[in-house]
Enzyme design. Structure first.
Site, PDB file in Angstrom:
ATOM      1  N   ARG A  13       0.835  -1.206   0.000  1.00  0.00           N
ATOM      2  CA  ARG A  13       0.000   0.000   0.000  1.00  0.00           C
ATOM      3  C   ARG A  13       0.866   1.251   0.000  1.00  0.00           C
ATOM      4  O   ARG A  13       0.951   1.968  -0.985  1.00  0.00           O
ATOM      5  CB  ARG A  13      -0.931  -0.013   1.228  1.00  0.00           C
ATOM      6  CG  ARG A  13      -2.124   0.963   1.112  1.00  0.00           C
ATOM      7  CD  ARG A  13      -1.783   2.425   1.330  1.00  0.00           C
ATOM      8  NE  ARG A  13      -1.194   2.708   2.624  1.00  0.00           N
ATOM      9  CZ  ARG A  13      -0.754   3.908   2.968  1.00  0.00           C
ATOM     10  NH1 ARG A  13      -0.818   4.932   2.126  1.00  0.00           N
ATOM     11  NH2 ARG A  13      -0.199   4.104   4.160  1.00  0.00           N
ATOM     12  N   ASP A  14       1.537   1.524   1.088  1.00  0.00           N
ATOM     13  CA  ASP A  14       2.299   2.760   1.213  1.00  0.00           C
ATOM     14  C   ASP A  14       3.434   2.830   0.196  1.00  0.00           C
ATOM     15  O   ASP A  14       3.754   3.915  -0.313  1.00  0.00           O
ATOM     16  CB  ASP A  14       2.862   2.874   2.632  1.00  0.00           C
ATOM     17  CG  ASP A  14       3.490   4.223   2.910  1.00  0.00           C
ATOM     18  OD1 ASP A  14       4.644   4.433   2.498  1.00  0.00           O
ATOM     19  OD2 ASP A  14       2.845   5.078   3.540  1.00  0.00           O
ATOM     20  N   HIS A 204       6.175   4.599  12.419  1.00  0.00           N
ATOM     21  CA  HIS A 204       6.389   4.473  10.974  1.00  0.00           C
ATOM     22  C   HIS A 204       7.434   5.502  10.571  1.00  0.00           C
ATOM     23  O   HIS A 204       7.169   6.702  10.576  1.00  0.00           O
ATOM     24  CB  HIS A 204       5.061   4.741  10.248  1.00  0.00           C
ATOM     25  CG  HIS A 204       5.152   4.751   8.761  1.00  0.00           C
ATOM     26  ND1 HIS A 204       4.523   3.809   7.972  1.00  0.00           N
ATOM     27  CD2 HIS A 204       5.776   5.590   7.896  1.00  0.00           C
ATOM     28  CE1 HIS A 204       4.753   4.075   6.695  1.00  0.00           C
ATOM     29  NE2 HIS A 204       5.514   5.166   6.633  1.00  0.00           N
ATOM     30  N   CYS A 237       5.005   9.883   0.293  1.00  0.00           N
ATOM     31  CA  CYS A 237       3.686  10.483   0.467  1.00  0.00           C
ATOM     32  C   CYS A 237       3.453  11.456  -0.672  1.00  0.00           C
ATOM     33  O   CYS A 237       4.229  12.399  -0.835  1.00  0.00           O
ATOM     34  CB  CYS A 237       3.593  11.206   1.808  1.00  0.00           C
ATOM     35  SG  CYS A 237       2.049  12.122   2.030  1.00  0.00           S
ATOM     36  N   ASN A 246      10.648   5.110   2.761  1.00  0.00           N
ATOM     37  CA  ASN A 246      10.314   4.296   3.925  1.00  0.00           C
ATOM     38  C   ASN A 246      11.529   3.462   4.301  1.00  0.00           C
ATOM     39  O   ASN A 246      12.287   3.018   3.443  1.00  0.00           O
ATOM     40  CB  ASN A 246       9.152   3.340   3.603  1.00  0.00           C
ATOM     41  CG  ASN A 246       7.803   4.002   3.739  1.00  0.00           C
ATOM     42  OD1 ASN A 246       7.560   4.714   4.692  1.00  0.00           O
ATOM     43  ND2 ASN A 246       6.926   3.760   2.779  1.00  0.00           N
TER      44      ASN A 246
END
Length: 300
Positions: A13-14, A204, A237, A246
């Site tokens: 997802r991210d 996170h 993002c 990430n």
């Protein structure tokens, strides 16, 4: 150091949300590959309007085709009641909602103020609980905002107080553009724990400025044992300038394994999944373990 740490894999997802759209079949292949690594939690999809995040337009199709492992807890991110209804209809029992500690980032993300989003989230929590699902509230920009700069830890703690009072089951703190440092981690975690010592907390981190592993160690010293990570270092993002990187799951597992901290994850299988992710997105990913190979991890 704790004896074990729980890692939630967020690349499907991210990670993929920040890339050019990839075929549904590739997403399914990555999810299935990750489910075989020993990871026990995976953020699988986001049920969001395709005009807002076209990379997640095929969430229903992807989830329908995924081989669900009984050993894995899968979760979905939703932005609103419509997304929650889709997640519940798809069978998810763990659902995440997000609010930004920064008003400016929240408006860029969902076109609402933080206060307005908190009102929406209160209703979403009730809706999820009535359906038998849990609600995790992610507080984005907890350690700093690319638009507003520093975020007062007291503001983060105030948000946590509000969502806990509204029934949130879990809290996560998002380092949206990699502004976190060990000092900022300690400030936020301490501010929240002083008021809410019992709520489960997950962190996170992005590795934009190279501090993610140090931040994880600091959080572990403070008693945090749950973290997000993204295979290969995929992620970012779309509503925050410079929000790349990430922390790579295999880098976290590599470090913790060498320290004797159990993650339950097979590093060799994880590196294979990272290589698959790299092929799927068609570019070199930032993971140092992926470049070096898993067999070099314990060579002194």
């Amino acid at each position: 150091m704790p004896g074990s740490v729980s890692i939630r894999e967020v690349a499907p997802r991210d990670g993929l949300q920040n890339e050019d759209p990839v075929p549904a079949a590739a997403k399914v292949e990555l999810l299935d590959k990750l489910s075989d690594t020993g990871v026990r939690r995976i953020e699988a999809v986001s049920f969001v309007h395709p005009k807002a995040i076209p990379q997640m337009a095929d969430a229903d199709e992807v989830w329908a085709k995924v081989r669900k492992s009984p050993a894995v807890r899968y979760s979905a991110l939703v932005p609103n009641s419509r997304g929650a209804q889709r997640a519940l209809a798809a069978g998810f029992t763990e659902v995440e909602v997000v609010v930004s500690a920064s008003d400016t980032h929240n408006k860029r993300n969902v076109n609402r103020s933080t206060a307005e989003s908190l009102d929406d989230i209160a209703a979403l929590i009730d809706e999820l609980h009535r359906a038998g699902a849990s609600a995790e509230v992610i507080v984005a920009t907890s350690f700093g905002c690319p638009f507003e700069g520093d975020i007062d830890p007291k503001r983060v703690a105030d948000i946590v107080d509000r969502v806990v009072a509204d029934g949130a089951d879990r809290i996560a703190f998002g380092d949206t553009t990699g502004m976190a440092t060990p000092r900022r981690v300690a400030d936020v975690v301490t501010a929240v724990r002083d008021r809410q010592p019992d709520i489960p907390v997950l962190l996170h981190f992005h590795n934009t400025r190279g501090t993610a592993l140090a931040n994880i160690l600091t959080a572990m010293d403070l008693g945090i044992t749950e973290f997000d990570a993204s295979v290969g270092g995929l992620g970012g993002c779309p509503y925050a300038p410079g929000a790349t990187g990430n922390v790579a799951t295999e880098e976290v597992v590599h470090m913790l394994e060498d320290m004797g901290v159990d993650t339950g994850i097979d590093l060799d299988a994880l590196v294979e999944a990272a290589a698959l992710a790299q092929r799927i997105v068609g570019r070199e990913l930032p993971s140092g373990v992926l470049r070096a190979g898993p067999r070099t991890r314990l060579v002194s």
